[in-house]
Design an enzyme around this catalytic site. Structure first.
Site, PDB file in Angstrom:
ATOM      1  CE  LYS A 193      -2.658   1.296 -17.111  1.00 52.75           C
ATOM      2  NZ  LYS A 193      -3.595   0.157 -17.264  1.00 52.75           N
TER       3      LYS A 193
ATOM      4  N   GLY B 225       1.454  -1.146  -7.277  1.00 57.30           N
ATOM      5  CA  GLY B 225       1.032  -0.778  -5.940  1.00 57.30           C
ATOM      6  C   GLY B 225      -0.045  -1.717  -5.442  1.00 57.30           C
ATOM      7  N   GLY B 226      -0.038  -1.983  -4.139  1.00 56.38           N
ATOM      8  CA  GLY B 226      -1.035  -2.902  -3.578  1.00 56.38           C
ATOM      9  C   GLY B 226      -0.782  -4.321  -4.027  1.00 56.38           C
ATOM     10  CG  ASP B 227      -2.620  -8.700  -4.696  1.00 51.08           C
ATOM     11  OD1 ASP B 227      -1.840  -9.457  -4.093  1.00 51.08           O
ATOM     12  OD2 ASP B 227      -3.303  -9.060  -5.676  1.00 51.08           O
TER      13      ASP B 227
ATOM     14  CG  ASP C 142       1.541   0.339 -11.656  1.00 50.89           C
ATOM     15  OD1 ASP C 142       1.881   0.355 -12.841  1.00 50.89           O
ATOM     16  OD2 ASP C 142       0.671  -0.431 -11.205  1.00 50.89           O
TER      17      ASP C 142
ATOM     18  N   PRO D  82       0.783  -1.236   0.000  1.00 53.05           N
ATOM     19  CG  PRO D  82       0.051  -0.929   2.194  1.00 53.05           C
ATOM     20  CD  PRO D  82       0.722  -1.932   1.296  1.00 53.05           C
TER      21      PRO D  82
ATOM     22  CG  MET E  28      -9.808   3.036  -8.470  1.00 49.82           C
ATOM     23  SD  MET E  28      -9.637   1.907  -9.870  1.00 49.82           S
ATOM     24  CE  MET E  28     -10.554   0.463  -9.272  1.00 49.82           C
TER      25      MET E  28
END
Length: 259
Positions: free
Chosen positions: A64, A95-97, A42, A19, A176
Site C-alpha cells: 500500500k 514494515g515496522g510492527d 508490504d 523500520p 502518516m
C-alpha cells in the site's frame, strides 16, 4: 470470493519486518521466514529480507504505497484465506510492527474467524528509528512519555488527540502526517507552542535516511525546501533539542538544518 468453511489446519504469522534495515529483523522473524511457504509482503519491506525465504517460497506483493497504487485490505484478506487453505506456513510480512498502524489486528480477527491459527511476531517500529538520529523518545527530566498519533485517520482527518498531546510534557510522534504538516504546525502555533523543536525523519535506518530539524511552526517550509516526503515520521518535543547537532541549530537564527 467467499470463505465460509472453517480452516482447521496451517498457520498465519503476522511478522514485523522492522523500520527498514534488514539487520534489525528479530531472530524469531528470521527463523519463521526460513521455513515460509508463502510471504505476503508490504511496500516498505526491504528486498534483502525477502532473500531469507526458501527458493520454493511464493512471494506475493500486497503493498500500500501512500497516495499511489495499493492493494485493498479486502483483497489481502482473500489472499490470506486462499493461501492458508493451500499451504502450511503463511507469513504476512509488514514494515515496522504489525500492530502499530499496520492493520495487523484486522488480519488476525479475519483469520481467526476462519479457524486459522495466528502467531504475532513484533517488529521494531519506525518511531524507534529516531534513535539512529540521536533523538531519544524519552529522557529523564525532559519527556515524561510518548504520544503516538496518526496523521491521517480513516476519514482523512488528523487525530484530534494532538490537542491533548500538545499540553503534555511528552514527546509526540506522528505517523502518516506528511500531508498534514501545515495543519500540525498551525495547531501548535495556535496553542502558543510554535517554537517547539521538531524533526522530520525520512527512510529511517536505511542508507538514504534524511533528517530535517526545525521549529514545529516551520515544518511545511522545511519539508518543501528540502524535498522530503513519505515515508517519514514527525517527532515533536524537547527531546529533539538534546543532541548537540540539533540543539545548536534550533537555538540559532537559522530555521532548519538537513542531516
Amino acid at each position: 470470493m467467499a470463505f465460509n468453511a472453517k480452516i482447521l489446519k496451517n498457520i498465519l504469522y503476522l511478522v514485523g519486518a522492522g523500520p527498514g534495515d534488514p539487520d534489525l529483523l528479530t531472530m524469531k522473524a528470521y527463523k519463521i521466514l526460513k521455513k515460509a511457504d508463502v510471504v505476503l509482503f508490504d511496500h516498505l519491506v526491504d528486498a534483502e529480507i525477502l532473500e531469507i525465504v526458501p527458493d520454493s517460497c511464493l512471494k506475493v506483493y500486497v503493498g500500500k504505497e501512500p497516495y499511489a497504487d495499493f492493494t485493498p485490505q479486502e483483497d489481502i484478506h482473500t489472499r490470506i484465506a486462499q493461501y492458508c487453505q493451500e499451504y502450511g506456513h503463511v507469513v504476512r510480512l509488514k514494515g515496522g510492527d504489525p500492530y502499530i498502524y499496520g492493520r495487523g489486528f484486522e488480519e488476525l480477527l479475519f483469520a481467526e474467524k476462519l479457524g486459522i491459527e495466528v502467531q504475532y511476531v513484533p517488529g521494531i517500529s519506525s518511531m524507534q528509528g529516531a534513535g539512529f538520529h540521536h533523538i531519544p523518545l524519552t529522557h529523564r527530566g525532559v519527556s515524561d512519555g510518548v504520544w503516538t498519533l496518526t496523521g491521517t485517520k480513516k476519514d482523512g482527518r488528523l487525530s484530534s488527540d494532538l490537542q491533548l498531546a500538545i499540553q503534555s510534557n511528552s514527546t509526540v510522534v506522528i505517523y502518516m502526517g506528511m500531508k498534514k504538516l501545515d495543519e500540525i504546525a498551525r495547531t501548535y502555533v495556535m496553542c502558543g507552542k510554535g517554537d517547539t523543536p521538531a524533526a522530520i525523519l525520512q527512510h529511517v535506518t536505511l542508507p538514504a535516511q534524511r533528517e530535517v530539524v526545525c521549529k514545529v511552526g516551520d515544518l511545511l517550509k522545511a519539508s518543501r525546501d528540502n524535498g522530503l516526503s513519505h515515508p517519514a515520521i514527525i517527532v515533536i518535543g524537547e527531546v529533539v533539542r538534546l543532541h548537540a547537532a540539533n540543539s545548536c541549530d534550533i537555538l540559532s537564527n537559522r530555521q532548519y538544518k538537513v542531516y
